[in-house]
Design a protein around this motif. Structure first.
Motif, PDB file in Angstrom:
ATOM      1  N   SER A 121      -3.108   6.628 -11.682  1.00  0.00           N
ATOM      2  CA  SER A 121      -2.144   7.597 -12.209  1.00  0.00           C
ATOM      3  C   SER A 121      -1.876   7.422 -13.693  1.00  0.00           C
ATOM      4  N   GLY A 122      -2.383   6.341 -14.278  1.00  0.00           N
ATOM      5  CA  GLY A 122      -2.204   6.119 -15.704  1.00  0.00           C
ATOM      6  C   GLY A 122      -0.942   5.362 -16.068  1.00  0.00           C
ATOM      7  N   VAL A 123      -0.138   4.944 -15.073  1.00  0.00           N
ATOM      8  CA  VAL A 123       1.092   4.213 -15.382  1.00  0.00           C
ATOM      9  C   VAL A 123       0.770   2.947 -16.155  1.00  0.00           C
ATOM     10  N   TRP A 124      -0.287   2.248 -15.748  1.00  0.00           N
ATOM     11  CA  TRP A 124      -0.653   0.996 -16.394  1.00  0.00           C
ATOM     12  C   TRP A 124      -1.216   1.184 -17.799  1.00  0.00           C
ATOM     13  N   ASP A 125      -1.594   2.421 -18.126  1.00  0.00           N
ATOM     14  CA  ASP A 125      -2.171   2.675 -19.446  1.00  0.00           C
ATOM     15  C   ASP A 125      -1.119   2.995 -20.504  1.00  0.00           C
ATOM     16  N   LYS A 172      14.489   2.684  -8.720  1.00  0.00           N
ATOM     17  CA  LYS A 172      13.299   2.580  -9.568  1.00  0.00           C
ATOM     18  C   LYS A 172      12.025   2.763  -8.749  1.00  0.00           C
ATOM     19  N   LEU A 173      12.022   2.254  -7.520  1.00  0.00           N
ATOM     20  CA  LEU A 173      10.878   2.458  -6.645  1.00  0.00           C
ATOM     21  C   LEU A 173      10.693   3.947  -6.341  1.00  0.00           C
ATOM     22  N   GLU A 174      11.778   4.630  -6.016  1.00  0.00           N
ATOM     23  CA  GLU A 174      11.692   6.070  -5.726  1.00  0.00           C
ATOM     24  C   GLU A 174      11.111   6.828  -6.911  1.00  0.00           C
ATOM     25  N   ARG A 175      11.544   6.497  -8.101  1.00  0.00           N
ATOM     26  CA  ARG A 175      11.048   7.184  -9.293  1.00  0.00           C
ATOM     27  C   ARG A 175       9.557   6.934  -9.487  1.00  0.00           C
ATOM     28  N   LEU A 176       9.119   5.694  -9.222  1.00  0.00           N
ATOM     29  CA  LEU A 176       7.710   5.386  -9.381  1.00  0.00           C
ATOM     30  C   LEU A 176       6.877   6.147  -8.351  1.00  0.00           C
ATOM     31  N   LEU A 177       7.331   6.190  -7.101  1.00  0.00           N
ATOM     32  CA  LEU A 177       6.600   6.937  -6.082  1.00  0.00           C
ATOM     33  C   LEU A 177       6.574   8.425  -6.398  1.00  0.00           C
ATOM     34  N   ASP A 178       7.650   8.951  -6.970  1.00  0.00           N
ATOM     35  CA  ASP A 178       7.652  10.346  -7.420  1.00  0.00           C
ATOM     36  C   ASP A 178       6.582  10.578  -8.480  1.00  0.00           C
ATOM     37  N   THR A 179       6.422   9.598  -9.378  1.00  0.00           N
ATOM     38  CA  THR A 179       5.382   9.704 -10.411  1.00  0.00           C
ATOM     39  C   THR A 179       4.001   9.753  -9.774  1.00  0.00           C
ATOM     40  N   PHE A 180       3.769   8.894  -8.793  1.00  0.00           N
ATOM     41  CA  PHE A 180       2.479   8.892  -8.095  1.00  0.00           C
ATOM     42  C   PHE A 180       2.240  10.241  -7.413  1.00  0.00           C
ATOM     43  N   THR A 193       0.844  -1.190   0.000  1.00  0.00           N
ATOM     44  CA  THR A 193       0.000   0.000   0.000  1.00  0.00           C
ATOM     45  C   THR A 193       0.879   1.239   0.000  1.00  0.00           C
ATOM     46  N   TYR A 194       0.334   2.320  -0.518  1.00  0.00           N
ATOM     47  CA  TYR A 194       1.046   3.597  -0.537  1.00  0.00           C
ATOM     48  C   TYR A 194       0.035   4.717  -0.285  1.00  0.00           C
ATOM     49  N   ARG A 195       0.295   5.503   0.709  1.00  0.00           N
ATOM     50  CA  ARG A 195      -0.549   6.640   1.061  1.00  0.00           C
ATOM     51  C   ARG A 195      -2.016   6.211   1.245  1.00  0.00           C
ATOM     52  N   GLY A 196      -2.198   5.043   1.849  1.00  0.00           N
ATOM     53  CA  GLY A 196      -3.534   4.593   2.200  1.00  0.00           C
ATOM     54  C   GLY A 196      -4.264   3.794   1.147  1.00  0.00           C
ATOM     55  N   ARG A 197      -3.668   3.601  -0.017  1.00  0.00           N
ATOM     56  CA  ARG A 197      -4.306   2.835  -1.090  1.00  0.00           C
ATOM     57  C   ARG A 197      -3.389   1.708  -1.547  1.00  0.00           C
ATOM     58  N   ASP A 198      -3.996   0.655  -2.094  1.00  0.00           N
ATOM     59  CA  ASP A 198      -3.202  -0.413  -2.686  1.00  0.00           C
ATOM     60  C   ASP A 198      -2.300   0.189  -3.759  1.00  0.00           C
ATOM     61  N   VAL A 199      -1.063  -0.261  -3.843  1.00  0.00           N
ATOM     62  CA  VAL A 199      -0.130   0.311  -4.809  1.00  0.00           C
ATOM     63  C   VAL A 199      -0.632   0.118  -6.240  1.00  0.00           C
ATOM     64  N   LEU A 200      -1.416  -0.945  -6.479  1.00  0.00           N
ATOM     65  CA  LEU A 200      -1.934  -1.155  -7.825  1.00  0.00           C
ATOM     66  C   LEU A 200      -3.095  -0.216  -8.129  1.00  0.00           C
ATOM     67  N   ARG A 207      -0.650  -3.022 -18.526  1.00  0.00           N
ATOM     68  CA  ARG A 207      -1.550  -3.879 -17.764  1.00  0.00           C
ATOM     69  C   ARG A 207      -1.921  -5.160 -18.509  1.00  0.00           C
ATOM     70  N   SER A 208      -1.335  -5.413 -19.655  1.00  0.00           N
ATOM     71  CA  SER A 208      -1.819  -6.459 -20.562  1.00  0.00           C
ATOM     72  C   SER A 208      -1.935  -7.839 -19.937  1.00  0.00           C
ATOM     73  N   THR A 209      -1.009  -8.226 -19.069  1.00  0.00           N
ATOM     74  CA  THR A 209      -1.034  -9.601 -18.551  1.00  0.00           C
ATOM     75  C   THR A 209      -1.992  -9.771 -17.383  1.00  0.00           C
ATOM     76  N   PHE A 210      -2.526  -8.678 -16.856  1.00  0.00           N
ATOM     77  CA  PHE A 210      -3.435  -8.785 -15.728  1.00  0.00           C
ATOM     78  C   PHE A 210      -4.863  -9.004 -16.226  1.00  0.00           C
ATOM     79  N   ILE A 211      -5.689  -9.617 -15.377  1.00  0.00           N
ATOM     80  CA  ILE A 211      -7.059  -9.936 -15.782  1.00  0.00           C
ATOM     81  C   ILE A 211      -7.794  -8.687 -16.229  1.00  0.00           C
ATOM     82  N   HIS A 212      -7.671  -7.587 -15.468  1.00  0.00           N
ATOM     83  CA  HIS A 212      -8.422  -6.387 -15.826  1.00  0.00           C
ATOM     84  C   HIS A 212      -7.830  -5.662 -17.036  1.00  0.00           C
TER      85      HIS A 212
END
Length: 429
Positions: free
Chosen positions: A223-227, A296-304, A210-217, A404-409
Motif C-alpha cells: 500500500s506504500g505506507v512503508w515508503d 490507530k489500528l482502525e485508521r491503518l486498516l482503513d488506509t489498507f 495477517t489481514y485479509r489473507g496476507r501478512d500485515v507487513l 521501513r528504514s530500520t528493517f532489513i529490506h
C-alpha cells in the motif's frame, strides 16, 4: 599501530562503523562508487544478531522481505520468519558476496573532526578519513528507567540482552515492563512456561499478524505506507520514537496482541511510573491507552482498504516476492478488552514477583562520538542520514529516510541515497 614508538596513521577515504546489514549495504554502494573504505566492527559480522537475541527470537518480517542489495530471498519458505541464526547467515553471506573490507574485533574509541575530515581512533590504530558512515545500530543499549535502582535486591532484573529462555529465571512470577514487540513476545513465552506474568503496558502499536489473507507487513509494503519519506511525516521526532508493533513471527502466523495475552492468563497493568518503598506503582487510564491503540489500528486498516479498493481483487497482486491467496473482504479486530480492575501497585517484597524484565526500549551508544552532532538527549541530529557535520552520515536508524528504514529490506534505498550524497560531497557537488 605504532612503529618504533611512532604512531602510524592510516589514510582512507571513508570509514564505516558497524558490520551489520546497514554497514555492509553502505560498503556495497561505496564499492559501486569506487570509493575506498574500511568497515570497522567491534565483534564479528552481524555481531548483535549473534550475541544480543534470546533463544526463540525470530524476525517480525516475513522471509521474502529479508533481502539485501543484490541478494533477494530465494529459500523454500517465503512466508516464514528467520531465526537469529538465519539472519546471521544472511548477513554473513552478504558480506562475502559484496567483498566488504571488514575489520572485525576492532573497537572504535573516538571519532573527532580533523582538518577537512575525521580522525577515527580504534583499538588497532588511528585512521584519517574524509567521511564517516555510522552504522552501529539503533539498539546498542537497553533503556532502563532510573527508578530500577529502587527495586528490592530479592527481585532479579534483566533486559532483553540478558534474557535467553524461561528456565534460566528464578522460580516465580515475572513482571514484564513494556508492551511493544519484545515485551509481548517475552510475556507470552514466560506465561507458556507456566509462570504468573504481569505486563506493564504503556503506549503501543497494535497490529494483526495477517489481514485479509496476507501478512500485515505485506500490506505495509504494497500500500506504500512503508515508503513514506521522512520529509513527509508531520511529527518526525515523535514518529522516530514510536515503539515497535506488537507482532511475533511464528509458523502459525498468530496475532499476539493484548487480547491474546489476557486469554493466556497474562495480567495487564498500567505504565510503571515509579518504584517506592518496595512497591511498583502503575499509572491508571488503561482504557484510554487501549482506545488510542485501537483507533490507530482502525485508521491503518482503513488506509489498507482504501488502497485495495482501487485494485482488481480477482487476481493476486503486490510486491514481487509476496505470496498468499487473493485478498479477502475487509476485517476488523475486536476492541482491546479492558480489565475490570487493573492493579495500581504491586508489592515487590512479598515474593509474588521474582523477576523484572525491562522491555522498555533501546538507544544508540555514541559515547565515542566527539563531534557536536548530538541533541540534549544524546540522539544524532541528521536530515535523512546526513548529519550536521560535513562528511558525517548515518544508516539504520528509525525512519531515517523512510518508514521501513530500520528493517532489513529497507536498507537498500536508504544506503543508495546516503552514499550518493556522500559521493557528491567528496567530489565537491
Amino acid at each position: 599501530m605504532s612503529l618504533g614508538g611512532r604512531v602510524i596513521t592510516e589514510h582512507v577515504t571513508t570509514v564505516v562503523i558497524g558490520a551489520g546489514h546497514a554497514g555492509l549495504a553502505a560498503s556495497h554502494f561505496l564499492r559501486e562508487c569506487s570509493i575506498d573504505h574500511v568497515v570497522i566492527e567491534r565483534g564479528e559480522v552481524a555481531n548483535s544478531w549473534r550475541r544480543e537475541r534470546w533463544d526463540s527470537f525470530r524476525l517480525l518480517t516475513p522471509n521474502w522481505q529479508s533481502r539485501l542489495p543484490g541478494l533477494p530471498y530465494t529459500g523454500p519458505d517465503p512466508d516464514g520468519y528467520m531465526t537469529a541464526k538465519e539472519v546471521t547467515q544472511l548477513i554473513e553471506g552478504f558480506a562475502t558476496l559484496s567483498r566488504a573490507p571488514v575489520r572485525t574485533g576492532t573497537d572504535v574509541t573516538s571519532v573527532r573532526t580533523a582538518g577537512d575530515g575525521y580522525q577515527v581512533t580504534t583499538s588497532r590504530g588511528e585512521i584519517r578519513c574524509r567521511a564517516v558512515v555510522i552504522a552501529s545500530g539503533a539498539c546498542n543499549r537497553p533503556v532502563v528507567p532510573p527508578f530500577s535502582e529502587a527495586v528490592p535486591p530479592s527481585v532479579e532484573q534483566l533486559t532483553p540482552f540478558d534474557y535467553r529462555e524461561p528456565g534460566r529465571l528464578p522460580d516465580g512470577g515475572v513482571l514484564v515492563v513494556g508492551a511493544s514487540a519484545t515485551g509481548v513476545q517475552l510475556a507470552a513465552e514466560l506465561r507458556r512456561s507456566g509462570r504468573p506474568v504481569v505486563l506493564s503496558v504503556g503506549e503501543h502499536v497494535r497490529l494483526p499478524r495477517t489481514y485479509r489473507g496476507r501478512d500485515v507487513l505485506w500490506w505495509m509494503d504494497a500500500s506504500g505506507v512503508w515508503d513514506q519519506r521522512h520529509d513527509e511525516v508531520d511529527d518526525l521526532a515523535r514518529a522516530r520514537r514510536l515503539p515497535s508493533p506488537q507482532l511475533v513471527g511464528t509458523p502459525e502466523r498468530a496475532t499476539l496482541d493484548l487480547n491474546a495475552l489476557t486469554a493466556m492468563g497474562v495480567e495487564p497493568v498500567g505504565r510503571l511510573a515509579a518504584v517506592r518503598d518496595g512497591r511498583a506503582l502503575f499509572s491508571g487510564g488503561l482504557r484510554n491507552v487501549f482506545s488510542l491503540a485501537d483507533l490507530k489500528l482502525e485508521r491503518l486498516l482503513d488506509t489498507f482498504d482504501a488502497w485495495a479498493s482501487t485494485r482488481d481483487l480477482d487476481v493476486s497482486f503486490g510486491p514481487d516476492t509476496g505470496t498468499g491467496p487473493d485478498l479477502g473482504p475487509p476485517e476488523r479486530l475486536a476492541p482491546t478488552r479492558v480489565p475490570e480492575s487493573a492493579r495500581l501497585q504491586l508489592d515487590l517484597r512479598g515474593g509474588e514477583i521474582r523477576t523484572i524484565v525491562w522491555a522498555t526500549g533501546f538507544r544508540p551508544d555514541y559515547g565515542w562520538l566527539h563531534v557536536p552532532v548530538l541533541d540534549e538527549k544524546g540522539r544524532l541530529r541528521h536530515d535523512g542520514g546526513v548529519a550536521d557535520s560535513p562528511g558525517l552520515y548515518a544508516l539504520g536508524l528509525p525512519l531515517l529516510r523512510r518508514r521501513r528504514s530500520t528493517f532489513i529490506h529497507g536498507i537498500e534505498p536508504d544506503a543508495r541515497e546516503v552514499i550518493d550524497h556522500l559521493a557528491g560531497y567528496l567530489s565537491g557537488r
